[in-house]
Design a protein around this motif. Structure first.
Motif, PDB file in Angstrom:
ATOM      1  N   LEU A  19     132.119  96.941  99.621  1.00 39.03           N
ATOM      2  CA  LEU A  19     132.749  95.952 100.544  1.00 39.03           C
ATOM      3  C   LEU A  19     131.501  95.518 101.330  1.00 39.03           C
ATOM      4  CD1 LEU A  19     135.797  98.260 101.573  1.00 39.03           C
ATOM      5  CD2 LEU A  19     135.646  96.174 100.065  1.00 39.03           C
ATOM      6  N   LEU A  20     130.175  96.033 101.521  1.00 35.10           N
ATOM      7  CA  LEU A  20     129.454  95.862 102.438  1.00 35.10           C
ATOM      8  C   LEU A  20     128.545  94.669 101.687  1.00 35.10           C
ATOM      9  CD1 LEU A  20     128.210  99.329 103.482  1.00 35.10           C
ATOM     10  CD2 LEU A  20     129.233  97.401 104.960  1.00 35.10           C
ATOM     11  N   ARG A  21     128.902  94.291 100.916  1.00 39.13           N
ATOM     12  CA  ARG A  21     128.184  93.052 100.109  1.00 39.13           C
ATOM     13  C   ARG A  21     129.282  91.640 100.323  1.00 39.13           C
ATOM     14  NH1 ARG A  21     126.895  95.626  94.244  1.00 39.13           N
ATOM     15  NH2 ARG A  21     125.201  96.955  95.152  1.00 39.13           N
ATOM     16  N   PRO A  22     128.628  90.566 100.146  1.00 36.97           N
ATOM     17  CA  PRO A  22     129.448  89.458 100.571  1.00 36.97           C
ATOM     18  C   PRO A  22     130.354  88.848  99.656  1.00 36.97           C
ATOM     19  CG  PRO A  22     127.027  88.927 100.147  1.00 36.97           C
ATOM     20  CD  PRO A  22     126.933  90.379 100.283  1.00 36.97           C
ATOM     21  N   THR A  48     143.004 100.064 103.463  1.00 39.85           N
ATOM     22  CA  THR A  48     141.859 101.068 103.558  1.00 39.85           C
ATOM     23  C   THR A  48     140.970 100.637 105.046  1.00 39.85           C
ATOM     24  OG1 THR A  48     141.641 100.975 101.089  1.00 39.85           O
ATOM     25  CG2 THR A  48     139.487 101.362 102.289  1.00 39.85           C
ATOM     26  N   LEU A  49     140.784  99.496 105.393  1.00 39.10           N
ATOM     27  CA  LEU A  49     140.071  98.844 106.386  1.00 39.10           C
ATOM     28  C   LEU A  49     140.935  99.611 107.685  1.00 39.10           C
ATOM     29  CD1 LEU A  49     139.163  95.080 105.792  1.00 39.10           C
ATOM     30  CD2 LEU A  49     137.773  97.364 105.277  1.00 39.10           C
ATOM     31  N   LYS A  97     138.733 105.061 117.295  1.00 36.47           N
ATOM     32  CA  LYS A  97     139.451 105.398 116.363  1.00 36.47           C
ATOM     33  C   LYS A  97     140.405 106.339 116.285  1.00 36.47           C
ATOM     34  CE  LYS A  97     140.936 103.924 111.952  1.00 36.47           C
ATOM     35  NZ  LYS A  97     141.505 102.692 112.150  1.00 36.47           N
ATOM     36  N   TYR A 121     143.344 108.192 113.756  1.00 38.56           N
ATOM     37  CA  TYR A 121     143.899 107.974 112.466  1.00 38.56           C
ATOM     38  C   TYR A 121     145.495 108.809 112.958  1.00 38.56           C
ATOM     39  CZ  TYR A 121     139.534 107.433 110.290  1.00 38.56           C
ATOM     40  OH  TYR A 121     138.265 107.045 109.819  1.00 38.56           O
ATOM     41  N   LYS A 170     131.025 103.462 109.741  1.00 34.42           N
ATOM     42  CA  LYS A 170     132.068 102.306 109.245  1.00 34.42           C
ATOM     43  C   LYS A 170     132.489 101.348 110.022  1.00 34.42           C
ATOM     44  CE  LYS A 170     133.811 105.903 105.846  1.00 34.42           C
ATOM     45  NZ  LYS A 170     134.903 106.681 105.261  1.00 34.42           N
ATOM     46  N   CYS A 206     129.926  98.823 110.316  1.00 31.85           N
ATOM     47  CA  CYS A 206     129.644  98.022 108.935  1.00 31.85           C
ATOM     48  C   CYS A 206     130.762  97.148 108.952  1.00 31.85           C
ATOM     49  CB  CYS A 206     129.240  98.820 107.804  1.00 31.85           C
ATOM     50  SG  CYS A 206     127.904  99.898 107.925  1.00 31.85           S
ATOM     51  N   GLY A 207     131.930  97.195 109.372  1.00 32.83           N
ATOM     52  CA  GLY A 207     133.026  96.359 109.077  1.00 32.83           C
ATOM     53  C   GLY A 207     134.081  96.911 107.934  1.00 32.83           C
ATOM     54  N   VAL A 208     133.619  98.168 107.531  1.00 30.60           N
ATOM     55  CA  VAL A 208     134.588  98.728 106.376  1.00 30.60           C
ATOM     56  C   VAL A 208     135.783  99.588 107.007  1.00 30.60           C
ATOM     57  CG1 VAL A 208     132.881  98.738 104.713  1.00 30.60           C
ATOM     58  CG2 VAL A 208     133.197 100.652 105.745  1.00 30.60           C
ATOM     59  N   LEU A 209     136.035  99.534 108.204  1.00 24.31           N
ATOM     60  CA  LEU A 209     137.069 100.250 109.082  1.00 24.31           C
ATOM     61  C   LEU A 209     137.414  99.442 110.276  1.00 24.31           C
ATOM     62  CD1 LEU A 209     138.734 102.962 108.521  1.00 24.31           C
ATOM     63  CD2 LEU A 209     137.060 104.127 110.119  1.00 24.31           C
ATOM     64  N   GLU A 210     138.654  99.487 110.544  1.00 28.23           N
ATOM     65  CA  GLU A 210     138.966  98.687 111.892  1.00 28.23           C
ATOM     66  C   GLU A 210     139.146  99.648 112.623  1.00 28.23           C
ATOM     67  OE1 GLU A 210     142.660  96.406 111.033  1.00 28.23           O
ATOM     68  OE2 GLU A 210     141.483  95.211 109.378  1.00 28.23           O
ATOM     69  N   ARG A 251     133.192  90.618 108.060  1.00 26.17           N
ATOM     70  CA  ARG A 251     132.653  91.645 107.319  1.00 26.17           C
ATOM     71  C   ARG A 251     131.773  90.936 106.205  1.00 26.17           C
ATOM     72  NH1 ARG A 251     134.532  93.193 102.301  1.00 26.17           N
ATOM     73  NH2 ARG A 251     136.463  92.621 102.913  1.00 26.17           N
ATOM     74  N   ARG A 252     132.361  89.861 105.508  1.00 25.99           N
ATOM     75  CA  ARG A 252     131.487  89.207 104.445  1.00 25.99           C
ATOM     76  C   ARG A 252     130.081  88.500 105.022  1.00 25.99           C
ATOM     77  NH1 ARG A 252     134.978  87.269 100.320  1.00 25.99           N
ATOM     78  NH2 ARG A 252     135.873  88.922  99.370  1.00 25.99           N
TER      79      ARG A 252
END
Lengths: 277, 266, 327
Positions: A109-112, A272-273, C12, C14, C69, C72-76, C93-94
């Motif tokens: 996910l850390l890749r574009p 997941t996010l 955050k 949960y 996380k 880095c954008g893999v968790l809101e 993220r991208r």
């Protein structure tokens, strides 16, 4: 370069990355030649049992049974084709389960580039190696079991429908794997999908032998497109319209299952996010 | 005579203690257990449906009809399930050899093979036993003579199956890559075992009674139930006994080799 | 100049469905789920300047990895703001991914069956790098990290230290502005650890990359990072230059086994920990006394049978920092 619209550039960049993943998957499969050979041996044992079985059925054509409708050479080449497609599809569901459940998704996910697209491309590369290897083994085994090889046009039809069918199988297992976002183990849905593929795909016998309602169900299901079409092509070489119909139906399922996989992936990713792994 | 009997009793007690522990362990995660048993039952039921469809269209194959195949599947499922529940270690016996799990057991007084077979119990195997028994009850009915013969066939088949998989696993004493190979060979044998014996002839029959001895795991025991005779009994028992003897021999040779290797390495 | 990373009151929480007992309970749970809330991160704020090398540490379950996380954008997050290299991570993220490089010590990003070179070629396509510029950069990095001889070997034949050097090169190939390292030296031997630390520090100094590092090894922090952020129970308990924390980090534990039940060893900066007879555990403040000096003194006493030198566990370090702050 500057004048290329951003949308086109993104698409071509995505295709470039997927192409690279495909080549890497192919190379990784070829690097493990003993595993590929083991797969071919497994294919051989399956064929040994199934060909022996159908030859026995064909040897005593009981009057008043479906045996009268068995093709002249028996079903040896038929199971050769359906097993070729089935055994070529890699276990993408276990890879997805591993990545999703073990938190291995994060580095991706850390890749574009899209994880789903990259994974599917890599697995398609893997599948290509198997299709080629098992295809060659299949021709060899058929010679060993004293079957005549089909004509070149028939082989062309079987090849096209078989490769597209394998791609449909890959997507079916991808959908199974994506359930890992919600289920702890993907084995139960996998067993169900696999058994449906065996039955509705006609792994062991042509779906034309089924009762009418089951035949129609199988024909219009993604499982028929996965296995039965390539199998049907080898028993009775299809007319051009028959071939085109099957290919059109396969294209529909390819598109529909891809769209479904993307939707499920997005839903799982959102989860997941939001919630973490 | 008495000391030998004591030894046997000690052996059985040690085995039973280990097997019981493994079975209780397999119950520990109840959801997982139920899911695995259920999935296996559905899986087995599916094969029965396929056979049902086949016989609806083709009536018979080489003289075998649906009840014959049902009896075969019933017996194979039960013997396969019983092996998994009570001797579940057979499934990854080669792994036990390769990962050094036998080192600890070598220092203990009881025979290693039995301990290794008993140290795992596979939850899904209960699903095999359950489906197998249901199929047998429907196909053979509750006739005590048939039930007795079926039980004999299951015991003989279990012995042949465990002997076969022990031989495959023992390859690991000689080749490090044998872990997946031994499992593949076991799967092939099982595949051959679940088809009517009547289809095999010539070289396929030769394979089925030698390299992949489905002949002694399923065909001979099932023949004993299908057409009981002293000859059928002699073939079934003799075959299983011969494979058990070969298994013990190969295992002992392999273990001796392992000990020598371990001694050199140490 | 804008900071590379800016977090403001990042939170955050949960939500878990409560498990109920028994079959009826689990059915009721499906129909009317009751939730418990767990605050993993409760309002974290900090800024990191471009080119800074920062360690983020904390005990397991302290909210450290949740924070990273989100970063880095893999968790809101449940609330708060964050800006990383000008992007809001969970919304972009991208786009952020092109600018960051990531190394996970416990998880390989390379294809294990393929030569290292093939994985690099794949990454070129993943990050859309032009071929010639990429080749130049790969050449530079390969030279700096000394992995030239490894390029044509399959990854599964490399030693762990060799593999880790290749992993770091892989993470740097697209010239990221921010390098994120999660346990980069885990499982490595002492020599390989030292090499990796030097490489990371030199790389960041040469190209001005911002480095974010988490580790359970105090030496990683001491030798790579200029600043340490300690997170515990979802909050920042400390944010100081590494220099200020040396008294917690610059420590070694020396354990001596001796024939004599007791050893008389008194040196500045050395404290004795409670232990069994014939065992002496010394805690050394390496700012005051060097480890070799302590060992030399011990050997001079005679009758030493065994010596071990260890870093104090990270949990203990964090606990002490925490205790010092909240006496």
């Amino acid at each position: 370069m500057r004048s290329t619209p951003p949308f086109i550039r993104r698409l071509s960049d995505g295709a470039g990355a997927a192409g690279a993943a495909y080549r890497a998957g192919l190379a990784a499969a070829l690097a493990q030649t003993p595993v590929l050979l083991g797969r071919a041996v497994f294919y051989g044992v399956c064929l040994m049992v199934l060909i022996t079985f159908w030859d026995k059925v064909a040897a005593h054509r009981l009057p008043g049974t479906l045996a009268a409708r068995l093709p002249a050479g028996g079903l040896g080449t038929y199971v050769g084709v359906t097993e070729w497609v089935t055994l070529s599809v890699p276990a993408v569901h276990f890879k997805l389960e591993d990545d999703i459940r073990a938190g291995a998704l994060e580095p991706h996910l850390l890749r574009p580039k899209s994880y789903l697209a990259q994974t599917l491309a890599g697995q398609a590369g893997f599948m290509t190696a198997r299709l080629v290897m098992l295809g060659a083994a299949g021709l060899l085994l058929l010679a060993l079991f004293a079957r005549t090889w089909p004509s070149v046009p028939t082989m062309g039809a079987v090849f096209t429908l078989g490769v597209t069918g394998a791609a449909i199988g890959l997507l079916l297992l991808t959908l199974v794997g994506l359930t890992a976002f919600w289920l702890r183990r993907v084995l139960p849905p996998m067993l169900i999908v696999q058994k449906l593929a065996f039955l509705l795909g006609g792994l062991f016998a042509p779906i034309a032998f089924y009762p009418g309602w089951l035949y129609r169900l199988a024909w219009f299901s993604p499982f028929g497109a996965h296995l039965a079409f390539a199998g049907a092509a080898i028993i009775g070489p299809p007319s051009w319209t028959g071939f085109a119909t099957m290919l059109a139906l396969q294209s529909f399922w390819l598109a529909a299952l891809t769209a479904l996989a993307v939707l499920v992936w997005r839903a799982g990713l959102r989860k997941t996010l939001r919630e973490g792994v | 005579m008495a000391p030998a009997l004591d030894d046997l009793r000690a052996l059985v007690t040690a085995y039973a203690a280990q097997a019981l522990a493994a079975i209780r362990q397999s119950f520990a995660d109840r959801t997982n257990f139920a899911l695995q048993v259920g999935a296996m039952a559905v899986n087995n039921g599916f094969w029965l449906v396929l056979w049902f469809l086949f016989f609806a269209g083709f009536k018979e194959v080489g003289g075998w009809r649906l009840p014959d195949v049902a009896r075969l599947l019933g017996i194979v499922y039960v013997l396969f399930g019983a092996s998994g529940v009570f001797f579940g270690g057979y499934r990854d016996l080669a792994g036990s050899i390769l990962t050094g799990a036998i080192d600890a057991l070598l220092t203990q007084p009881k025979p290693i093979l039995l301990r290794l077979l008993a140290r795992d119990s596979i939850p899904s195997a209960w699903g095999d036993i359950a489906t197998g028994l249901v199929i047998l009850a429907f196909s053979a009915g509750l006739d005590p003579a048939a039930a007795g013969l079926s039980l004999a066939a299951i015991l003989i088949g279990t012995a042949a199956w465990l002997a076969t998989t022990t031989i495959f696993a023992s390859l690991a004493f000689w080749a490090a890559g044998a872990r997946s190979l031994s499992r593949d060979l076991a799967d092939f044998t099982l595949l051959v075992s679940t088809y009517p014996a009547s289809i095999y002839s010539g070289w396929t029959k030769f394979v089925a009674f030698t390299v992949l001895p489905a002949g002694f795991v399923a065909m001979a025991p099932v023949e004993l139930v299908r057409a009981p005779s002293w000859q059928a009994a002699a073939i079934a028992v003799g075959g299983a006994g011969a494979y058990a003897a070969v298994a013990l021999g190969v295992w002992t040779l392999g273990l001796a080799r392992y000990r020598r290797g371990a001694a050199v390495a140490g | 100049m804008n900071p590379a990373v800016r977090l403001k009151e990042l939170r955050k929480t949960y939500r878990f469905a409560k498990a109920r007992r028994g079959l009826l309970g689990s059915l009721a749970g499906l129909l009317h789920p009751q939730f418990t809330h767990l605050e993993a991160v409760g309002g974290v704020s900090f800024e990191i300047a471009a080119g800074e090398r920062v360690a983020i540490i904390g005990p397991n379950g302290a909210g450290k990895s949740t924070t990273l996380k989100m970063l880095c954008g893999v968790l809101e997050p449940s609330g708060g703001e964050a800006s990383v290299l000008g992007f809001t991570p969970w919304k972009e993220r991208r786009r952020l991914a092109y600018e960051i490089g990531v190394v996970f010590g416990q998880r390989s990003q390379l294809w294990t069956e393929l030569p290292v070179r093939d994985s690099f070629a794949l990454l070129r396509r993943v990050y859309d790098q032009p071929e010639d510029a990429f080749a130049r950069r790969q050449g530079d990095l390969v030279e700096r990290f000394g992995v030239g001889a490894l390029l044509d070997q399959p990854v599964n034949r490399l030693s762990l230290g060799q593999r880790m050097r290749c992993e770091i090169v892989a993470a740097l190939l697209h010239a990221p502005k921010l390098l994120f390292l999660d346990e980069p030296t885990i499982g490595l031997d002492v020599t390989a650890k030292a090499a990796i630390r030097d490489f990371i520090r030199e790389q960041s100094q040469a190209e001005g990359q911002t480095v974010l590092l988490t580790s359970h090894d105090t030496r990683d922090i001491e030798l790579v990072c200029e600043r340490v952020i300690v997170i515990n129970a979802g909050r920042i308990v400390l944010d100081e230059p590494t220099e200020q924390l040396r008294r917690y980090i610059a420590r070694k534990l020396v354990t001596l086994q001796s024939a004599a039940p007791q050893l008389a060893l008194d040196l500045p900066g050395v404290t004795r920990r409670p232990s069994e007879p014939h065992t002496t555990i010394l805690e050394i403040d390496t700012r005051a006394t060097r480890v070799d000096a302590v060992i030399a003194r011990a050997l001079a006493l005679g009758g030493i049978e065994d010596v071990t030198v260890e870093d104090p566990p990270m949990e203990e370090v964090v606990h002490e920092i925490y205790a010092a702050l909240h006496p």
